[in-house]
Motif scaffolding. Structure first.
Motif, PDB file in Angstrom:
ATOM      1  N   ASP A   1       0.849  -1.191   0.000  1.00  0.00           N
ATOM      2  CA  ASP A   1       0.000   0.000   0.000  1.00  0.00           C
ATOM      3  C   ASP A   1       0.884   1.239   0.000  1.00  0.00           C
ATOM      4  O   ASP A   1       1.963   1.246   0.595  1.00  0.00           O
ATOM      5  N   LEU A   2       0.400   2.284  -0.651  1.00  0.00           N
ATOM      6  CA  LEU A   2       1.120   3.552  -0.716  1.00  0.00           C
ATOM      7  C   LEU A   2       0.255   4.661  -0.145  1.00  0.00           C
ATOM      8  O   LEU A   2      -0.976   4.594  -0.197  1.00  0.00           O
ATOM      9  N   LEU A   3       0.916   5.700   0.362  1.00  0.00           N
ATOM     10  CA  LEU A   3       0.230   6.858   0.917  1.00  0.00           C
ATOM     11  C   LEU A   3       0.591   8.092   0.098  1.00  0.00           C
ATOM     12  O   LEU A   3       1.763   8.312  -0.223  1.00  0.00           O
ATOM     13  N   VAL A   4      -0.427   8.891  -0.239  1.00  0.00           N
ATOM     14  CA  VAL A   4      -0.234  10.114  -1.012  1.00  0.00           C
ATOM     15  C   VAL A   4      -0.724  11.294  -0.178  1.00  0.00           C
ATOM     16  O   VAL A   4      -1.868  11.304   0.281  1.00  0.00           O
ATOM     17  N   ASN A   5       0.127  12.292   0.000  1.00  0.00           N
ATOM     18  CA  ASN A   5      -0.235  13.525   0.684  1.00  0.00           C
ATOM     19  C   ASN A   5      -0.947  14.424  -0.324  1.00  0.00           C
ATOM     20  O   ASN A   5      -0.342  14.862  -1.301  1.00  0.00           O
ATOM     21  N   LEU A   6      -2.220  14.687  -0.093  1.00  0.00           N
ATOM     22  CA  LEU A   6      -3.003  15.481  -1.042  1.00  0.00           C
ATOM     23  C   LEU A   6      -2.746  16.982  -0.920  1.00  0.00           C
ATOM     24  O   LEU A   6      -3.308  17.772  -1.682  1.00  0.00           O
ATOM     25  N   TYR A   7      -1.896  17.377   0.033  1.00  0.00           N
ATOM     26  CA  TYR A   7      -1.519  18.777   0.170  1.00  0.00           C
ATOM     27  C   TYR A   7      -0.098  19.035  -0.299  1.00  0.00           C
ATOM     28  O   TYR A   7       0.425  20.131  -0.131  1.00  0.00           O
ATOM     29  N   SER A   8       0.509  18.050  -0.919  1.00  0.00           N
ATOM     30  CA  SER A   8       1.869  18.177  -1.423  1.00  0.00           C
ATOM     31  C   SER A   8       1.897  19.038  -2.683  1.00  0.00           C
ATOM     32  O   SER A   8       0.984  18.969  -3.520  1.00  0.00           O
ATOM     33  N   ARG A   9       2.950  19.824  -2.834  1.00  0.00           N
ATOM     34  CA  ARG A   9       3.130  20.613  -4.057  1.00  0.00           C
ATOM     35  C   ARG A   9       3.303  19.703  -5.273  1.00  0.00           C
ATOM     36  O   ARG A   9       3.104  20.124  -6.415  1.00  0.00           O
TER      37      ARG A   9
ATOM     38  N   PRO B   1       2.161  -0.578 -10.010  1.00  0.00           N
ATOM     39  CA  PRO B   1       3.361   0.142 -10.457  1.00  0.00           C
ATOM     40  C   PRO B   1       3.822   1.168  -9.413  1.00  0.00           C
ATOM     41  O   PRO B   1       3.562   2.363  -9.528  1.00  0.00           O
ATOM     42  N   VAL B   2       4.517   0.705  -8.381  1.00  0.00           N
ATOM     43  CA  VAL B   2       4.936   1.557  -7.268  1.00  0.00           C
ATOM     44  C   VAL B   2       5.734   2.754  -7.762  1.00  0.00           C
ATOM     45  O   VAL B   2       5.496   3.897  -7.347  1.00  0.00           O
ATOM     46  N   ASP B   3       6.674   2.531  -8.683  1.00  0.00           N
ATOM     47  CA  ASP B   3       7.505   3.628  -9.192  1.00  0.00           C
ATOM     48  C   ASP B   3       6.671   4.683  -9.915  1.00  0.00           C
ATOM     49  O   ASP B   3       6.959   5.877  -9.835  1.00  0.00           O
ATOM     50  N   PHE B   4       5.644   4.247 -10.621  1.00  0.00           N
ATOM     51  CA  PHE B   4       4.740   5.173 -11.316  1.00  0.00           C
ATOM     52  C   PHE B   4       4.152   6.174 -10.328  1.00  0.00           C
ATOM     53  O   PHE B   4       4.191   7.390 -10.545  1.00  0.00           O
ATOM     54  N   TYR B   5       3.616   5.664  -9.209  1.00  0.00           N
ATOM     55  CA  TYR B   5       2.978   6.524  -8.210  1.00  0.00           C
ATOM     56  C   TYR B   5       4.004   7.347  -7.432  1.00  0.00           C
ATOM     57  O   TYR B   5       3.760   8.509  -7.113  1.00  0.00           O
ATOM     58  N   ALA B   6       5.153   6.767  -7.148  1.00  0.00           N
ATOM     59  CA  ALA B   6       6.205   7.502  -6.442  1.00  0.00           C
ATOM     60  C   ALA B   6       6.700   8.663  -7.300  1.00  0.00           C
ATOM     61  O   ALA B   6       6.866   9.786  -6.805  1.00  0.00           O
TER      62      ALA B   6
ATOM     63  N   ALA C   1       4.351   9.267  -3.796  1.00  0.00           N
ATOM     64  CA  ALA C   1       3.667   8.270  -2.960  1.00  0.00           C
ATOM     65  C   ALA C   1       4.700   7.469  -2.170  1.00  0.00           C
ATOM     66  O   ALA C   1       5.739   7.092  -2.712  1.00  0.00           O
ATOM     67  N   GLN C   2       4.389   7.219  -0.903  1.00  0.00           N
ATOM     68  CA  GLN C   2       5.306   6.532   0.003  1.00  0.00           C
ATOM     69  C   GLN C   2       4.732   5.189   0.441  1.00  0.00           C
ATOM     70  O   GLN C   2       3.528   5.094   0.707  1.00  0.00           O
ATOM     71  N   PRO C   3       5.571   4.169   0.560  1.00  0.00           N
ATOM     72  CA  PRO C   3       5.098   2.876   1.054  1.00  0.00           C
ATOM     73  C   PRO C   3       4.584   2.994   2.489  1.00  0.00           C
ATOM     74  O   PRO C   3       5.140   3.744   3.295  1.00  0.00           O
TER      75      PRO C   3
END
Length: 163
Positions: free
Chosen positions: A2-10, A128-133, A138-140
């Motif tokens: 699972d990955l986490l995405v900060n929706l307030y990130s630039r 595709p972890v690298d795609f999202y990172a 996106a962080q694991p």
């Protein structure tokens, strides 16, 4: 994983700039289109994803976005399908991959999630972890190999001679 995405990130703003000129139209799926979208997802991806599309379409407004080119469906992205705060499933037809349509769907889904009050998005069992990172940093999410899909019922393969 699972990955986490900060929706307030630039990085989300940067992604918006990268997909601004994608030729596909990205919009919220309409309930009368649900059968078309499900048939397309079943043909191009999996029956499991059809179930998740059904869940995403049950929201008001629907948590399913579609990408179209020349009035033809070429991709989709869901959010709040398997669990609240989850992005996915998502997919683009093989002949349209590499044209940033998947990135545009991802971006618009994250913006919709942010507009609905989420500060973070979870990408469950990200392929595709690298795609999202690379797209948004996106962080694991650390785990002991446990996730929401643990114990998911699977269709058993048919044995020889069975119809």
């Amino acid at each position: 994983m699972d990955l986490l995405v900060n929706l307030y990130s630039r990085k989300l703003d940067d992604l918006g700039a990268r997909v601004r000129d994608v030729p596909a139209t990205i919009r919220v799926a309409l309930p009368p289109e649900q059968h078309i979208i499900k048939d397309w997802v079943r043909t191009h991806f999996s029956q499991y994803w059809v179930s998740e599309v059904s869940a995403a379409m049950a929201h008001q407004p629907p948590g399913c976005l579609i990408a179209t080119l020349d009035k033809q469906l070429v991709g989709f992205a869901c959010w709040d399908a398997t669990a609240r705060g989850f992005f996915g499933p998502t997919g683009v037809s093989e002949d349209q991959r590499g044209k940033r349509i998947g990135l545009a769907l991802f971006y618009h889904a994250l913006i919709a999630m942010k507009a609905h009050g989420y500060a973070y998005a979870i990408i469950g069992s990200a392929g595709p972890v690298d795609f999202y990172a690379n797209a948004v940093g996106a962080q694991p999410i650390p785990s002991d190999k446990e996730d929401i899909y643990q114990g998911l019922l699977r269709v058993a393969p048919k044995s020889e001679g069975e119809s």
